[in-house]
Design a protein around this motif. Structure first.
Motif, PDB file in Angstrom:
ATOM      1  N   THR A   1      13.810  18.787  80.878  1.00 43.27           N
ATOM      2  CA  THR A   1      12.822  19.849  80.949  1.00 43.27           C
ATOM      3  C   THR A   1      11.819  19.550  82.055  1.00 43.27           C
ATOM      4  N   LEU A   2      11.250  20.613  82.604  1.00 49.32           N
ATOM      5  CA  LEU A   2      10.257  20.450  83.654  1.00 49.32           C
ATOM      6  C   LEU A   2       8.984  19.809  83.131  1.00 49.32           C
ATOM      7  N   ARG A   3       8.658  20.076  81.888  1.00 46.57           N
ATOM      8  CA  ARG A   3       7.457  19.493  81.304  1.00 46.57           C
ATOM      9  C   ARG A   3       7.552  17.976  81.204  1.00 46.57           C
ATOM     10  N   ALA A   4       8.770  17.458  81.070  1.00 46.11           N
ATOM     11  CA  ALA A   4       8.941  16.019  80.909  1.00 46.11           C
ATOM     12  C   ALA A   4       8.787  15.269  82.223  1.00 46.11           C
ATOM     13  N   VAL A   5       9.212  15.888  83.325  1.00 38.56           N
ATOM     14  CA  VAL A   5       9.198  15.180  84.614  1.00 38.56           C
ATOM     15  C   VAL A   5       8.056  15.611  85.516  1.00 38.56           C
ATOM     16  N   ALA A   6       7.322  16.674  85.162  1.00 41.54           N
ATOM     17  CA  ALA A   6       6.287  17.196  86.053  1.00 41.54           C
ATOM     18  C   ALA A   6       5.181  16.193  86.363  1.00 41.54           C
ATOM     19  N   PRO A   7       4.636  15.445  85.371  1.00 38.24           N
ATOM     20  CA  PRO A   7       3.544  14.505  85.720  1.00 38.24           C
ATOM     21  C   PRO A   7       3.967  13.434  86.714  1.00 38.24           C
ATOM     22  N   GLY A   8       5.132  12.847  86.501  1.00 41.57           N
ATOM     23  CA  GLY A   8       5.580  11.805  87.420  1.00 41.57           C
ATOM     24  C   GLY A   8       5.877  12.335  88.814  1.00 41.57           C
ATOM     25  N   ILE A   9       6.489  13.531  88.885  1.00 43.08           N
ATOM     26  CA  ILE A   9       6.790  14.121  90.194  1.00 43.08           C
ATOM     27  C   ILE A   9       5.503  14.456  90.937  1.00 43.08           C
ATOM     28  N   SER A  10       4.510  14.989  90.232  1.00 39.71           N
ATOM     29  CA  SER A  10       3.243  15.320  90.891  1.00 39.71           C
ATOM     30  C   SER A  10       2.550  14.063  91.411  1.00 39.71           C
ATOM     31  N   GLU A  11       2.569  12.977  90.649  1.00 36.56           N
ATOM     32  CA  GLU A  11       1.992  11.726  91.130  1.00 36.56           C
ATOM     33  C   GLU A  11       2.719  11.228  92.369  1.00 36.56           C
ATOM     34  N   ALA A  12       4.049  11.335  92.363  1.00 37.30           N
ATOM     35  CA  ALA A  12       4.826  10.876  93.514  1.00 37.30           C
ATOM     36  C   ALA A  12       4.498  11.684  94.761  1.00 37.30           C
ATOM     37  N   LEU A  13       4.393  12.989  94.613  1.00 38.43           N
ATOM     38  CA  LEU A  13       4.127  13.837  95.773  1.00 38.43           C
ATOM     39  C   LEU A  13       2.716  13.632  96.320  1.00 38.43           C
ATOM     40  N   ILE A  14       1.735  13.521  95.437  1.00 40.98           N
ATOM     41  CA  ILE A  14       0.359  13.414  95.904  1.00 40.98           C
ATOM     42  C   ILE A  14       0.091  12.065  96.566  1.00 40.98           C
ATOM     43  N   THR A  15       0.698  11.002  96.078  1.00 43.14           N
ATOM     44  CA  THR A  15       0.503   9.704  96.731  1.00 43.14           C
ATOM     45  C   THR A  15       1.222   9.650  98.083  1.00 43.14           C
ATOM     46  N   THR A  16       2.388  10.303  98.166  1.00 45.85           N
ATOM     47  CA  THR A  16       3.075  10.362  99.456  1.00 45.85           C
ATOM     48  C   THR A  16       2.239  11.112 100.476  1.00 45.85           C
ATOM     49  N   ALA A  17       1.705  12.263 100.081  1.00 45.84           N
ATOM     50  CA  ALA A  17       0.873  13.043 100.997  1.00 45.84           C
ATOM     51  C   ALA A  17      -0.390  12.280 101.382  1.00 45.84           C
TER      52      ALA A  17
END
Length: 257
Positions: free
Chosen positions: A180-196
């Motif tokens: 589900t998107l709810r399960a992976v959304a927090p980790g993906i958002s952290e990954a994207l924001i730290t990369t940026a």
């Protein structure tokens, strides 16, 4: 397998549409909801960004003053007819790196023959000019290594946050037991924001370091040119000065017997 996972995420997103928010509020919300690892990475990158911008702004300001004072000093040097006149006012142009070059050559010339005539050892004058140029350039390069270090390691710090975010996403996926998107959304958002964030810190630091390095090469070239111009001026002035007439020896007195 991958197709079923992507289809499940798409269905979850369509069935539970998220409200549309502004980019700034979404970014603030992602930062606020970041985990301790991602938050620590963002704080480190923020400190690195502030430090790199402080270095770049201070260097640009000091280089600008040095360039302006150097132009004034060269104009005063070319208008003057005596080295002593320039030596007396050289401290007024102190931010310029040309001033230490002049002072070193002038002092060495004074030590050799009191500032008159051809220098007895022109090679010593050249070495004095090279030493002064090297010392002035070293002073101007201060803290540049920090800027290069920030430019080099900021993407890797962001990449560390990215890896930890992906790990968190897979951990959440395993805990939820469903794709589900709810399960992976927090980790993906952290990954994207730290990369940026890593890229936002690294790109200005790389550009600033390259520009400042180019300015340093210009200053080094100007110091070398000015040193040669000063040596030529000393030799030309010595050649134009008429040599002192030697005193005629007195005729020996005849002894009277």
């Amino acid at each position: 397998m991958l197709w079923n996972f992507a289809l499940a995420l798409l269905q979850e997103d369509v069935s539970n549409p998220a409200p549309v928010a502004a980019n700034s509020s979404a970014l603030i919300e992602m930062v606020h909801n970041s985990g301790p690892v991602a938050f620590t990475v963002l704080v480190i990158l923020l400190i690195a960004s502030i430090f790199s911008w402080a270095i770049m702004l201070s260097k640009w300001s000091s280089f600008r003053r040095a360039q302006m004072q150097g132009q004034r000093f060269v104009r005063a040097f070319r208008k003057s007819t005596r080295l002593s006149e320039i030596a007396s006012v050289a401290e007024q142009f102190k931010p310029s790196p040309l001033v230490p070059v002049f002072i070193e050559i002038h002092d060495e010339y004074q030590r050799q023959n009191g500032g008159r005539g051809l220098p007895r050892n022109p090679v010593a004058l050249e070495r004095a000019a090279q030493t002064a140029s090297s010392e002035a350039l070293t002073a101007m390069e201060r803290r540049m290594t920090w800027l290069a270090t920030i430019a080099a390691i900021a993407p890797f710090i962001g990449l560390f946050g990215t890896v930890m975010g992906i790990i968190d996403a897979f951990h959440g996926l395993g805990t939820a037991g469903a794709a589900t998107l709810r399960a992976v959304a927090p980790g993906i958002s952290e990954a994207l924001i730290t990369t940026a964030a890593g890229l936002v810190v690294a790109i200005p630091a790389v550009v600033g370091y390259n520009q400042l390095t180019a300015r340093l090469r210009e200053f080094a070239s100007r110091m070398d040119d000015f040193g040669r111009e000063l040596l030529n001026a000393i030799e030309n002035a010595a050649l134009l000065t008429p040599p002192a007439q030697p005193q005629q020896p007195e005729e020996p007195r005849r002894r009277s017997f």
